[in-house]
Design a protein around this motif. Structure first.
Motif, PDB file in Angstrom:
ATOM      1  N   ALA A  43       0.823  -1.220   0.000  1.00  0.00           N
ATOM      2  CA  ALA A  43       0.000   0.000   0.000  1.00  0.00           C
ATOM      3  C   ALA A  43       0.853   1.266   0.000  1.00  0.00           C
ATOM      4  N   VAL A  44       2.162   1.102  -0.126  1.00  0.00           N
ATOM      5  CA  VAL A  44       3.062   2.258  -0.095  1.00  0.00           C
ATOM      6  C   VAL A  44       3.784   2.373  -1.434  1.00  0.00           C
ATOM      7  N   PRO A  45       4.320   3.559  -1.736  1.00  0.00           N
ATOM      8  CA  PRO A  45       5.072   3.729  -2.986  1.00  0.00           C
ATOM      9  C   PRO A  45       6.255   2.755  -3.066  1.00  0.00           C
ATOM     10  N   GLU A  46       6.592   2.392  -4.264  1.00  0.00           N
ATOM     11  CA  GLU A  46       7.654   1.406  -4.521  1.00  0.00           C
ATOM     12  C   GLU A  46       8.954   1.750  -3.795  1.00  0.00           C
ATOM     13  N   ASP A  47       9.332   3.018  -3.787  1.00  0.00           N
ATOM     14  CA  ASP A  47      10.608   3.408  -3.180  1.00  0.00           C
ATOM     15  C   ASP A  47      10.587   3.349  -1.650  1.00  0.00           C
ATOM     16  N   ARG A  48       9.436   3.018  -1.048  1.00  0.00           N
ATOM     17  CA  ARG A  48       9.339   2.924   0.415  1.00  0.00           C
ATOM     18  C   ARG A  48       9.090   1.495   0.898  1.00  0.00           C
ATOM     19  N   LYS A  49       8.954   0.564   0.001  1.00  0.00           N
ATOM     20  CA  LYS A  49       8.670  -0.833   0.373  1.00  0.00           C
ATOM     21  C   LYS A  49       9.786  -1.432   1.227  1.00  0.00           C
ATOM     22  N   GLN A  50      11.030  -1.105   0.916  1.00  0.00           N
ATOM     23  CA  GLN A  50      12.153  -1.666   1.675  1.00  0.00           C
ATOM     24  C   GLN A  50      12.091  -1.238   3.136  1.00  0.00           C
ATOM     25  N   SER A  51      11.607  -0.060   3.394  1.00  0.00           N
ATOM     26  CA  SER A  51      11.458   0.405   4.768  1.00  0.00           C
ATOM     27  C   SER A  51      10.555  -0.547   5.552  1.00  0.00           C
ATOM     28  N   ILE A  52       9.440  -0.951   4.944  1.00  0.00           N
ATOM     29  CA  ILE A  52       8.521  -1.886   5.601  1.00  0.00           C
ATOM     30  C   ILE A  52       9.217  -3.229   5.832  1.00  0.00           C
ATOM     31  N   ARG A  53       9.931  -3.716   4.823  1.00  0.00           N
ATOM     32  CA  ARG A  53      10.678  -4.984   4.968  1.00  0.00           C
ATOM     33  C   ARG A  53      11.670  -4.907   6.126  1.00  0.00           C
ATOM     34  N   ASN A  54      12.275  -3.753   6.315  1.00  0.00           N
ATOM     35  CA  ASN A  54      13.301  -3.602   7.353  1.00  0.00           C
ATOM     36  C   ASN A  54      12.740  -3.611   8.772  1.00  0.00           C
ATOM     37  N   HIS A  55      11.469  -3.318   8.936  1.00  0.00           N
ATOM     38  CA  HIS A  55      10.896  -3.296  10.288  1.00  0.00           C
ATOM     39  C   HIS A  55      11.165  -4.602  11.031  1.00  0.00           C
ATOM     40  N   CYS A  56      10.933  -5.722  10.369  1.00  0.00           N
ATOM     41  CA  CYS A  56      11.039  -7.029  11.028  1.00  0.00           C
ATOM     42  C   CYS A  56      12.468  -7.416  11.393  1.00  0.00           C
ATOM     43  N   THR A  57      13.424  -6.734  10.822  1.00  0.00           N
ATOM     44  CA  THR A  57      14.821  -7.033  11.161  1.00  0.00           C
ATOM     45  C   THR A  57      15.409  -5.979  12.098  1.00  0.00           C
ATOM     46  N   THR A  58      14.607  -5.022  12.491  1.00  0.00           N
ATOM     47  CA  THR A  58      15.066  -3.957  13.373  1.00  0.00           C
ATOM     48  C   THR A  58      14.824  -4.350  14.820  1.00  0.00           C
ATOM     49  N   LYS A  59      15.860  -4.237  15.634  1.00  0.00           N
ATOM     50  CA  LYS A  59      15.722  -4.549  17.065  1.00  0.00           C
ATOM     51  C   LYS A  59      14.625  -3.695  17.682  1.00  0.00           C
ATOM     52  N   GLY A  60      13.801  -4.342  18.476  1.00  0.00           N
ATOM     53  CA  GLY A  60      12.734  -3.656  19.182  1.00  0.00           C
ATOM     54  C   GLY A  60      11.378  -3.746  18.512  1.00  0.00           C
ATOM     55  N   PHE A  61      11.334  -4.095  17.216  1.00  0.00           N
ATOM     56  CA  PHE A  61      10.052  -4.125  16.511  1.00  0.00           C
ATOM     57  C   PHE A  61       9.086  -5.117  17.165  1.00  0.00           C
ATOM     58  N   PHE A  62       9.523  -6.341  17.387  1.00  0.00           N
ATOM     59  CA  PHE A  62       8.634  -7.366  17.950  1.00  0.00           C
ATOM     60  C   PHE A  62       8.439  -7.196  19.454  1.00  0.00           C
ATOM     61  N   ARG A  63       9.349  -6.547  20.113  1.00  0.00           N
ATOM     62  CA  ARG A  63       9.255  -6.394  21.574  1.00  0.00           C
ATOM     63  C   ARG A  63       8.192  -5.389  21.985  1.00  0.00           C
TER      64      ARG A  63
END
Length: 173
Positions: A43-63
């Motif tokens: 649902a986001v522009p193509e150039d911002r998709k990687q940002s969403i992908r990076n959430h799950c690998t960022t410390k603190g996201f799941f916590r």
């Protein structure tokens, strides 16, 4: 009954977290309604998709996830009456293992560590009920399959659907 319950988007609001993180990063106000029928990433522009992908690998996201409304109460009641397991495909994001375990300690302390399955594929699960937001996981399960509603799965029609934990309570308690 032996009941397996997924974490992300079933008891933990990862969808909302993706929206929050995205909106903070890009100073936007993307809503669940704007994402209906798709993943946040789609649902986001193509150039911002990687940002969403990076959430799950960022410390603190799941916590720092918020528990889904009524999940704590209903799971506590289910755990008294049934054999309840949390089953999360956590191996895809290795930092999520520790964070998910800590999160469960905080919000679901009545589910002992012995009843937490942080795995890869869920096709190894053998029980009576699986509650999951992903059709892929439900297709391979041999017991009763309950699709927990999330904006990304609104067009899925192959499974018995539950929209919230109060509906699960009515079905299983």
């Amino acid at each position: 009954m032996r009941i397996f319950i997924d974490m992300d988007e079933v008891i933990a609001d990862t969808y909302g977290a993706h929206l929050d993180w995205y909106n903070r990063e890009f100073e936007e106000s993307l809503t669940r309604l704007e994402c209906h029928g798709k993943e946040v990433m789609h649902a986001v522009p193509e150039d911002r998709k990687q940002s969403i992908r990076n959430h799950c690998t960022t410390k603190g996201f799941f916590r720092d996830l918020t528990p889904i409304k009524y999940s704590q109460k209903v799971l506590k009641d289910l755990a008294i009456k049934h054999e309840v397991y949390i089953a999360s495909a956590a191996m895809q994001f290795p930092n999520s293992l520790e964070e998910k375990s800590q999160w469960l300690d905080e919000f679901f302390p009545f589910i002992p560590w012995q009843n937490r399955i942080l795995c890869g594929h869920k096709h190894v699960l053998n029980g009576d009920v699986l509650i999951d937001d992903r059709a892929l996981n439900l297709h391979q399960f041999n017991g009763r399959k309950l699709l927990f509603s999330s904006p990304h799965n609104l067009h899925e029609t192959d499974f018995e659907r539950v929209d919230n934990w109060l509906e699960v309570e009515k079905l299983l308690l």
